[in-house]
Design a protein around this motif. Structure first.
Motif, PDB file in Angstrom:
ATOM      1  N   UNK A   1      -0.447  42.269  -3.493  1.00 55.99           N
ATOM      2  CA  UNK A   1      -0.332  41.151  -2.557  1.00 55.99           C
ATOM      3  C   UNK A   1       0.254  39.969  -3.317  1.00 55.99           C
ATOM      4  N   UNK A   2       1.141  39.262  -2.684  1.00 54.26           N
ATOM      5  CA  UNK A   2       1.765  38.117  -3.328  1.00 54.26           C
ATOM      6  C   UNK A   2       0.768  36.977  -3.467  1.00 54.26           C
ATOM      7  N   UNK A   3       1.061  36.089  -4.368  1.00 53.38           N
ATOM      8  CA  UNK A   3       0.183  34.944  -4.623  1.00 53.38           C
ATOM      9  C   UNK A   3       0.081  34.048  -3.387  1.00 53.38           C
ATOM     10  N   UNK A   4       1.194  33.854  -2.697  1.00 52.78           N
ATOM     11  CA  UNK A   4       1.190  33.020  -1.489  1.00 52.78           C
ATOM     12  C   UNK A   4       0.326  33.638  -0.398  1.00 52.78           C
ATOM     13  N   UNK A   5       0.448  34.959  -0.214  1.00 45.27           N
ATOM     14  CA  UNK A   5      -0.364  35.641   0.797  1.00 45.27           C
ATOM     15  C   UNK A   5      -1.847  35.533   0.457  1.00 45.27           C
ATOM     16  N   UNK A  62       5.821  25.830   1.543  1.00 44.93           N
ATOM     17  CA  UNK A  62       5.460  24.412   1.425  1.00 44.93           C
ATOM     18  C   UNK A  62       3.971  24.261   1.168  1.00 44.93           C
ATOM     19  N   UNK A  63       3.152  25.084   1.841  1.00 44.17           N
ATOM     20  CA  UNK A  63       1.707  25.032   1.619  1.00 44.17           C
ATOM     21  C   UNK A  63       1.351  25.398   0.182  1.00 44.17           C
ATOM     22  N   UNK A  64       1.942  26.460  -0.340  1.00 46.36           N
ATOM     23  CA  UNK A  64       1.598  26.882  -1.697  1.00 46.36           C
ATOM     24  C   UNK A  64       2.122  25.908  -2.746  1.00 46.36           C
ATOM     25  N   UNK A  65       3.235  25.239  -2.477  1.00 43.54           N
ATOM     26  CA  UNK A  65       3.791  24.290  -3.436  1.00 43.54           C
ATOM     27  C   UNK A  65       3.026  22.976  -3.443  1.00 43.54           C
ATOM     28  N   UNK A  66       2.662  22.492  -2.252  1.00 50.02           N
ATOM     29  CA  UNK A  66       2.034  21.172  -2.167  1.00 50.02           C
ATOM     30  C   UNK A  66       0.516  21.233  -2.044  1.00 50.02           C
ATOM     31  N   UNK A  67      -0.005  22.339  -1.549  1.00 50.76           N
ATOM     32  CA  UNK A  67      -1.443  22.432  -1.315  1.00 50.76           C
ATOM     33  C   UNK A  67      -1.865  21.780  -0.009  1.00 50.76           C
ATOM     34  N   UNK A  70      -1.793  21.478   6.251  1.00 47.49           N
ATOM     35  CA  UNK A  70      -1.267  21.146   7.573  1.00 47.49           C
ATOM     36  C   UNK A  70      -0.058  21.980   7.956  1.00 47.49           C
ATOM     37  N   UNK A  71       0.641  22.530   6.990  1.00 44.55           N
ATOM     38  CA  UNK A  71       1.834  23.312   7.295  1.00 44.55           C
ATOM     39  C   UNK A  71       1.495  24.608   8.021  1.00 44.55           C
ATOM     40  N   UNK A  72       0.307  25.158   7.792  1.00 41.01           N
ATOM     41  CA  UNK A  72      -0.063  26.440   8.397  1.00 41.01           C
ATOM     42  C   UNK A  72      -1.335  26.349   9.239  1.00 41.01           C
ATOM     43  N   UNK A  73      -1.992  25.222   9.219  1.00 37.86           N
ATOM     44  CA  UNK A  73      -3.321  25.096   9.816  1.00 37.86           C
ATOM     45  C   UNK A  73      -3.349  25.274  11.328  1.00 37.86           C
TER      46      UNK A  73
END
Length: 94
Positions: A1-5, A62-67, A70-73
């Motif tokens: 599984x990828x780190x982002x997933x 964007x979520x994984x880069x910035x933390x 809100x981008x996926x919530x």
């Protein structure tokens, strides 16, 4: 599984615990290989209820880069709400 997933899965599990929803199985699949969709697939299952949503790859990046969640919530919250709604309908039928 990828780190982002994995990061998305952990976020979803935290939201589920915050809502008091235990026993929900969460699976996050990264985008497919060549020619596949450019979206992450999220499956939430609880009992006989299953909800599938898609997250744009750009939003997950964007979520994984910035933390910033809100981008996926909003998409994730909608899926959780749908599971609650469907379960409530099933309980009313019994």
């Amino acid at each position: 599984m990828s780190e982002a997933a994995e990061k998305v899965r952990v976020l979803i599990e935290k939201l589920l615990l915050h809502k008091g929803m235990r026993g929900v199985i969460c699976r996050v699949f990264p985008p497919g290989g060549s020619g596949g969709s450019s979206r992450y697939t999220v499956l939430l299952e609880k009992g006989t209820v299953r909800e599938q949503v898609f997250l744009d790859t750009a939003a997950v990046q964007r979520y994984t880069q910035t933390g910033n969640e809100q981008f996926v919530l909003s998409t994730i919250r909608a899926a959780i709400h749908n599971i609650e709604r469907i379960q409530k309908k099933q309980a009313e039928r019994k």
